[in-house]
Design an enzyme around this catalytic site. Sequence first.
Site, PDB file in Angstrom:
ATOM      1  N   ASP A   1       0.838  -1.213   0.000  1.00 43.82           N
ATOM      2  CA  ASP A   1       0.000   0.000   0.000  1.00 43.82           C
ATOM      3  C   ASP A   1       0.870   1.259   0.000  1.00 43.82           C
ATOM      4  O   ASP A   1       1.940   1.280   0.607  1.00 43.82           O
ATOM      5  CB  ASP A   1      -0.891  -0.022   1.247  1.00 43.82           C
ATOM      6  CG  ASP A   1      -2.041   0.971   1.138  1.00 43.82           C
ATOM      7  OD1 ASP A   1      -2.289   1.498   0.028  1.00 43.82           O
ATOM      8  OD2 ASP A   1      -2.689   1.238   2.159  1.00 43.82           O
TER       9      ASP A   1
ATOM     10  N   ASN B   1     -10.829  -3.123  -5.979  1.00 42.09           N
ATOM     11  CA  ASN B   1     -10.084  -2.159  -6.804  1.00 42.09           C
ATOM     12  C   ASN B   1     -10.733  -1.911  -8.170  1.00 42.09           C
ATOM     13  O   ASN B   1     -10.370  -0.963  -8.865  1.00 42.09           O
ATOM     14  CB  ASN B   1      -8.626  -2.602  -7.013  1.00 42.09           C
ATOM     15  CG  ASN B   1      -7.769  -2.467  -5.770  1.00 42.09           C
ATOM     16  OD1 ASN B   1      -6.801  -3.208  -5.579  1.00 42.09           O
ATOM     17  ND2 ASN B   1      -8.093  -1.531  -4.891  1.00 42.09           N
TER      18      ASN B   1
HETATM   19  C1  FPP Z   1      -2.026   0.151  -3.249  1.00 40.50           C
HETATM   20  O1  FPP Z   1      -1.549   1.478  -3.266  1.00 40.50           O
HETATM   21  C2  FPP Z   1      -1.458  -0.562  -4.373  1.00 40.50           C
HETATM   22  C3  FPP Z   1      -2.175  -1.157  -5.360  1.00 40.50           C
HETATM   23  C4  FPP Z   1      -3.656  -1.176  -5.377  1.00 40.50           C
HETATM   24  C5  FPP Z   1      -1.514  -1.819  -6.488  1.00 40.50           C
HETATM   25  C6  FPP Z   1      -0.292  -2.608  -6.173  1.00 40.50           C
HETATM   26  C7  FPP Z   1       0.415  -2.839  -7.458  1.00 40.50           C
HETATM   27  C8  FPP Z   1       1.746  -2.807  -7.647  1.00 40.50           C
HETATM   28  C9  FPP Z   1       2.719  -2.653  -6.541  1.00 40.50           C
HETATM   29  C10 FPP Z   1       2.331  -2.912  -9.019  1.00 40.50           C
HETATM   30  C11 FPP Z   1       2.005  -4.157  -9.808  1.00 40.50           C
HETATM   31  C12 FPP Z   1       2.241  -5.425  -9.084  1.00 40.50           C
HETATM   32  C13 FPP Z   1       3.055  -6.448  -9.498  1.00 40.50           C
HETATM   33  C14 FPP Z   1       3.046  -7.715  -8.696  1.00 40.50           C
HETATM   34  C15 FPP Z   1       3.945  -6.402 -10.663  1.00 40.50           C
HETATM   35  P1  FPP Z   1      -2.581   2.655  -3.461  1.00 40.50           P
HETATM   36  O2  FPP Z   1      -2.701   2.924  -4.919  1.00 40.50           O
HETATM   37  O3  FPP Z   1      -3.876   2.318  -2.781  1.00 40.50           O
HETATM   38  O4  FPP Z   1      -1.824   3.799  -2.709  1.00 40.50           O
HETATM   39  P2  FPP Z   1      -2.475   4.969  -1.845  1.00 40.50           P
HETATM   40  O5  FPP Z   1      -3.143   4.320  -0.663  1.00 40.50           O
HETATM   41  O6  FPP Z   1      -1.273   5.780  -1.443  1.00 40.50           O
HETATM   42  O7  FPP Z   1      -3.408   5.719  -2.746  1.00 40.50           O
END
Ligand code: FPP
Length: 238
Positions: free
Chosen positions: A8, A56
């Site tokens: 996250d 998501n």
């Molecule tokens: C949460 O951060 C993250 C995600 C919903 C996506 C995670 C994806 C990756 C790390 C990249 C792709 C994965 C792989 C395995 C290649 P957020 O967007 O909710 O962050 P925030 O809470 O700061 O808005």
Amino acid sequence: MHTAIIMDGNGRWAAARNLDRQAGHRAGVRAVHAVVRAAARCGVDTLTLYAFSSDNWHRPRAEVEALFGLLRRYLIAETDRCISDSIRLNFIGRRERLTAPLLRQLEHSERLTAGGRRMHLRIAVDYSSRRSIIEAGRQLQGAPLAEMTDFLALLGAADHSDPAAPAVDLLIRTGGERRLSDFLLWECAYAELYFVDCLWPDFDETAFATALEEYARRQRRFGRIAAPSAAATTAGQA
Ligand code: FPP
């Protein structure tokens, strides 16, 4: 050892740099590279990464497409490396709602890496733990459970986990929130929880090693009482 990670903080990492959210996710992929290698080196047997939850889907379409594009490019770039490092790639979650190119690529990567024995790398995509539990419960069809591990096998089947994964030992969540967000709820029944403020793109090998060190200091009791330490036993006998 089974380690699971809620990655996250990509969006906040990007916002702090005046970048768009996609740039945060791209930086997140770099952290995935580092942590996968570190986990394999540290002897983690199963690593489960939460890449995309079923909730998501409510994000803007452009962000969802960007995430799927990143995942697909990650697989194209990393599958050979997984083969040479003996890492078995596996996707858990629903498959029927994924785009055809992503689904083709993930099934291809799974086939090519199926012989990997060093680490089982599970990437959760369109994943909902509550849905998996309902699905596994439906498969029980009223039959009593002989062992708790039997239910893990049913969850594995519901999730397309091949092989089914053992219970989680250590759950890491970056980004400062302290919640499970519908991730591996059954499997985390006795997991050690490690919440860290560090945003996911900043989480590197050193941060991962720190989490493992903290885990090693925890005393896991699984509902039993603590075994007396050698010193306490000696004192009691005196
Ligand atoms: C949460 O951060 C993250 C995600 C919903 C996506 C995670 C994806 C990756 C790390 C990249 C792709 C994965 C792989 C395995 C290649 P957020 O967007 O909710 O962050 P925030 O809470 O700061 O808005």
